[in-house]
Design a protein around this motif. Structure first.
Motif, PDB file in Angstrom:
ATOM      1  N   GLY A   1       0.617  -1.078   0.011  1.00  0.00           N
ATOM      2  CA  GLY A   1       0.028  -0.018   0.079  1.00  0.00           C
ATOM      3  C   GLY A   1       0.915   1.360   0.006  1.00  0.00           C
ATOM      4  N   GLU A   2       2.109   1.047  -0.524  1.00  0.00           N
ATOM      5  CA  GLU A   2       2.868   2.333  -0.496  1.00  0.00           C
ATOM      6  C   GLU A   2       2.802   3.204  -1.788  1.00  0.00           C
ATOM      7  OE1 GLU A   2       6.698   0.309   1.995  1.00  0.00           O
ATOM      8  OE2 GLU A   2       6.679   0.427  -0.043  1.00  0.00           O
ATOM      9  N   THR A   3       3.114   4.258  -1.582  1.00  0.00           N
ATOM     10  CA  THR A   3       3.032   5.184  -2.683  1.00  0.00           C
ATOM     11  C   THR A   3       3.660   4.687  -4.174  1.00  0.00           C
ATOM     12  OG1 THR A   3       2.629   7.019  -1.218  1.00  0.00           O
ATOM     13  CG2 THR A   3       3.046   7.813  -3.804  1.00  0.00           C
ATOM     14  N   VAL A   4       3.149   4.569  -5.115  1.00  0.00           N
ATOM     15  CA  VAL A   4       3.808   4.241  -6.356  1.00  0.00           C
ATOM     16  C   VAL A   4       3.322   5.155  -7.453  1.00  0.00           C
ATOM     17  CG1 VAL A   4       3.731   2.603  -8.235  1.00  0.00           C
ATOM     18  CG2 VAL A   4       3.533   1.776  -5.729  1.00  0.00           C
ATOM     19  N   GLU A   5       4.137   6.064  -8.118  1.00  0.00           N
ATOM     20  CA  GLU A   5       4.009   6.841  -8.888  1.00  0.00           C
ATOM     21  C   GLU A   5       3.705   6.453 -10.399  1.00  0.00           C
ATOM     22  OE1 GLU A   5       5.892  11.456 -10.187  1.00  0.00           O
ATOM     23  OE2 GLU A   5       7.133   9.749  -9.987  1.00  0.00           O
ATOM     24  N   VAL A   6       2.725   6.938 -11.323  1.00  0.00           N
ATOM     25  CA  VAL A   6       2.695   6.501 -12.619  1.00  0.00           C
ATOM     26  C   VAL A   6       2.860   7.479 -13.383  1.00  0.00           C
ATOM     27  CG1 VAL A   6       1.014   5.285 -14.590  1.00  0.00           C
ATOM     28  CG2 VAL A   6       0.890   4.859 -11.852  1.00  0.00           C
ATOM     29  N   ILE A   7       3.999   7.525 -14.437  1.00  0.00           N
ATOM     30  CA  ILE A   7       4.158   8.199 -15.503  1.00  0.00           C
ATOM     31  C   ILE A   7       3.785   7.716 -16.648  1.00  0.00           C
ATOM     32  CG2 ILE A   7       5.948   9.883 -16.493  1.00  0.00           C
ATOM     33  CD1 ILE A   7       7.606   9.809 -13.780  1.00  0.00           C
ATOM     34  N   GLN A   8       2.614   8.128 -17.150  1.00  0.00           N
ATOM     35  CA  GLN A   8       2.171   7.496 -18.478  1.00  0.00           C
ATOM     36  C   GLN A   8       2.159   8.671 -19.744  1.00  0.00           C
ATOM     37  OE1 GLN A   8      -1.652   5.765 -18.226  1.00  0.00           O
ATOM     38  NE2 GLN A   8      -1.577   5.018 -20.707  1.00  0.00           N
ATOM     39  N   GLU A   9       3.076   8.149 -20.489  1.00  0.00           N
ATOM     40  CA  GLU A   9       3.369   9.320 -21.707  1.00  0.00           C
ATOM     41  C   GLU A   9       2.685   8.772 -23.062  1.00  0.00           C
ATOM     42  OE1 GLU A   9       7.526   8.628 -21.953  1.00  0.00           O
ATOM     43  OE2 GLU A   9       8.003   9.992 -20.355  1.00  0.00           O
ATOM     44  N   VAL A  10       2.065   7.660 -23.105  1.00  0.00           N
ATOM     45  CA  VAL A  10       1.403   7.344 -24.172  1.00  0.00           C
ATOM     46  C   VAL A  10       0.365   6.023 -24.004  1.00  0.00           C
ATOM     47  CG1 VAL A  10       3.084   7.722 -26.023  1.00  0.00           C
ATOM     48  CG2 VAL A  10       3.301   5.415 -24.893  1.00  0.00           C
ATOM     49  N   GLY A  11      -0.298   5.795 -24.757  1.00  0.00           N
ATOM     50  CA  GLY A  11      -1.375   4.547 -24.493  1.00  0.00           C
ATOM     51  C   GLY A  11      -2.571   4.856 -23.977  1.00  0.00           C
ATOM     52  N   SER A  12      -3.381   4.065 -23.803  1.00  0.00           N
ATOM     53  CA  SER A  12      -4.954   4.136 -23.358  1.00  0.00           C
ATOM     54  C   SER A  12      -4.716   4.280 -21.626  1.00  0.00           C
ATOM     55  CB  SER A  12      -5.745   2.877 -23.760  1.00  0.00           C
ATOM     56  OG  SER A  12      -6.822   2.972 -22.969  1.00  0.00           O
ATOM     57  N   THR A  13      -5.653   5.155 -21.234  1.00  0.00           N
ATOM     58  CA  THR A  13      -5.699   5.491 -19.829  1.00  0.00           C
ATOM     59  C   THR A  13      -7.106   4.463 -19.133  1.00  0.00           C
ATOM     60  OG1 THR A  13      -7.033   7.361 -20.153  1.00  0.00           O
ATOM     61  CG2 THR A  13      -4.628   7.445 -19.841  1.00  0.00           C
ATOM     62  N   LEU A  14      -7.770   3.861 -20.224  1.00  0.00           N
ATOM     63  CA  LEU A  14      -8.790   3.078 -19.698  1.00  0.00           C
ATOM     64  C   LEU A  14      -8.508   1.876 -18.557  1.00  0.00           C
ATOM     65  CD1 LEU A  14     -10.639   2.273 -23.134  1.00  0.00           C
ATOM     66  CD2 LEU A  14     -11.010   4.050 -21.462  1.00  0.00           C
TER      67      LEU A  14
ATOM     68  N   ALA B   1       7.941   3.847  -5.319  1.00  0.00           N
ATOM     69  CA  ALA B   1       8.300   2.871  -6.397  1.00  0.00           C
ATOM     70  C   ALA B   1       7.506   3.753  -7.728  1.00  0.00           C
ATOM     71  CB  ALA B   1       7.542   1.654  -6.362  1.00  0.00           C
ATOM     72  N   ARG B   2       7.944   3.589  -8.604  1.00  0.00           N
ATOM     73  CA  ARG B   2       7.520   4.248  -9.972  1.00  0.00           C
ATOM     74  C   ARG B   2       7.167   3.263 -11.000  1.00  0.00           C
ATOM     75  NH1 ARG B   2      11.243   7.854 -10.537  1.00  0.00           N
ATOM     76  NH2 ARG B   2       9.976   9.765  -9.298  1.00  0.00           N
ATOM     77  N   ILE B   3       6.058   3.458 -11.777  1.00  0.00           N
ATOM     78  CA  ILE B   3       5.810   3.037 -13.211  1.00  0.00           C
ATOM     79  C   ILE B   3       5.934   3.945 -14.239  1.00  0.00           C
ATOM     80  CG2 ILE B   3       3.873   1.630 -14.507  1.00  0.00           C
ATOM     81  CD1 ILE B   3       2.701   0.828 -11.724  1.00  0.00           C
ATOM     82  N   TRP B   4       6.658   3.500 -15.209  1.00  0.00           N
ATOM     83  CA  TRP B   4       6.640   4.281 -16.509  1.00  0.00           C
ATOM     84  C   TRP B   4       5.828   3.720 -17.594  1.00  0.00           C
ATOM     85  CZ3 TRP B   4       9.394   9.040 -17.110  1.00  0.00           C
ATOM     86  CH2 TRP B   4      10.338   9.254 -16.278  1.00  0.00           C
ATOM     87  N   ILE B   5       4.995   4.400 -18.394  1.00  0.00           N
ATOM     88  CA  ILE B   5       4.479   3.702 -19.447  1.00  0.00           C
ATOM     89  C   ILE B   5       4.868   4.562 -20.768  1.00  0.00           C
ATOM     90  CG2 ILE B   5       2.024   3.319 -20.453  1.00  0.00           C
ATOM     91  CD1 ILE B   5       0.974   3.119 -17.651  1.00  0.00           C
ATOM     92  N   SER B   6       5.709   4.048 -21.625  1.00  0.00           N
ATOM     93  CA  SER B   6       6.199   4.875 -22.692  1.00  0.00           C
ATOM     94  C   SER B   6       6.717   4.073 -23.715  1.00  0.00           C
ATOM     95  CB  SER B   6       7.295   5.743 -22.015  1.00  0.00           C
ATOM     96  OG  SER B   6       8.304   6.409 -22.952  1.00  0.00           O
TER      97      SER B   6
END
Length: 262
Positions: free
Chosen positions: A33-46, A69-74
């Motif tokens: 349950g810790e804070t995870v940052e999402v950086i989404q540059e492309v793709g569907s956000t559905l 933690a961090r999740i990149w979507i690129s």
């Protein structure tokens, strides 16, 4: 947050590919349950719509607490430092269309090498490649067909008059005389994007590939990510019939606002 919510429960589109990163570390942060940052540059956000009411994902630019933690979507191929204590992962939606022009008889190896070199030079993830686009007279080019079959890439082809109508930054008089259009790689990559967008999606994403207009060919950011790059093989191999294989490949890359899920 319940510790039952895990990385695998994210309703990520099936066409996306997992890239490099510390998947175990990010999964553990989510489970705690810790804070995870999402950086989404492309793709569907559905996929956002399927998140439970209580989750620890936060989007780039929000007022974040301590990020664990961090999740990149690129489409970018990032190299994460092994010295960083922050676990990071990357998803790669299929949004890159590779425009290809080549001489007759060009082998699969040269085409593939050219694409790999462009991806490496511009830090592009090969798993973000949606498909290949070219002129219709290359629809039967063996090297292209072999590569597309091997990599499971669709091959989009366009007639010379369609390609000619697209405004590109690097037109060629030589190409115009040879194949009837001043651009193959750049124009085909741009046409491939327009082909997969519906009229509503073009309006929503503000994509507008110019056809013989003096202004820029997109409102917002330029979809032509990589202008044409030319690769040559000074010593092309002989075919079985003793004919010298094609020795030049032109590659350009365009990025689509929506991913290819075919």
């Amino acid at each position: 947050m319940s510790d039952e919510f895990t990385l695998d429960m994210l309703d990520i589109p099936s066409g996306w590919s997992r890239g490099e990163g510390d998947w175990t570390g990010v999964a553990a942060a989510l489970a705690r349950g810790e804070t995870v940052e999402v950086i989404q540059e492309v793709g569907s956000t559905l996929w956002h719509n399927s998140l439970p009411e209580k989750h620890s994902l936060y989007w780039e630019g929000e007022n974040l607490s301590t990020i664990k933690a961090r999740i990149w979507i690129s489409f970018t191929q990032r190299r994460f430092s092994p010295e960083s204590a922050l676990p990071k992962v990357q998803w790669h939606p299929r949004v890159l269309w590779i425009g290809v022009g080549c001489e007759r008889g060009t082998g699969r190896e040269l085409i593939e090498t050219a694409i790999k070199q462009v991806c490496r030079a511009y830090h592009l993830a090969e798993s973000s490649i949606a498909g290949i686009a070219t002129i219709d007279t290359k629809a039967g080019e063996v090297g292209l067909l072999e590569l597309c079959k091997e990599r499971n890439w669709p091959l989009q082809t366009f007639a010379a008059d369609i390609l000619t109508s697209v405004e590109v930054p690097n037109p060629s008089n030589i190409a115009a005389k040879a194949v009837g259009t001043p651009s193959v790689a750049e124009a085909a990559a741009l046409c491939a994007i327009e082909e997969i967008l519906t009229a509503d999606e073009r309006e929503y994403t503000q994509i507008s590939i110019n056809h013989q207009r003096p202004s820029a060919f997109i409102c917002g950011s330029n979809p032509l990510l990589v202008p044409k790059q030319i690769f040559r093989n000074k010593n092309p191999p002989l075919s079985q019939g003793g004919v010298r294989a094609g020795s030049a490949v032109t590659v350009a890359v365009a990025v689509s606002p929506i991913e290819y899920l075919g």
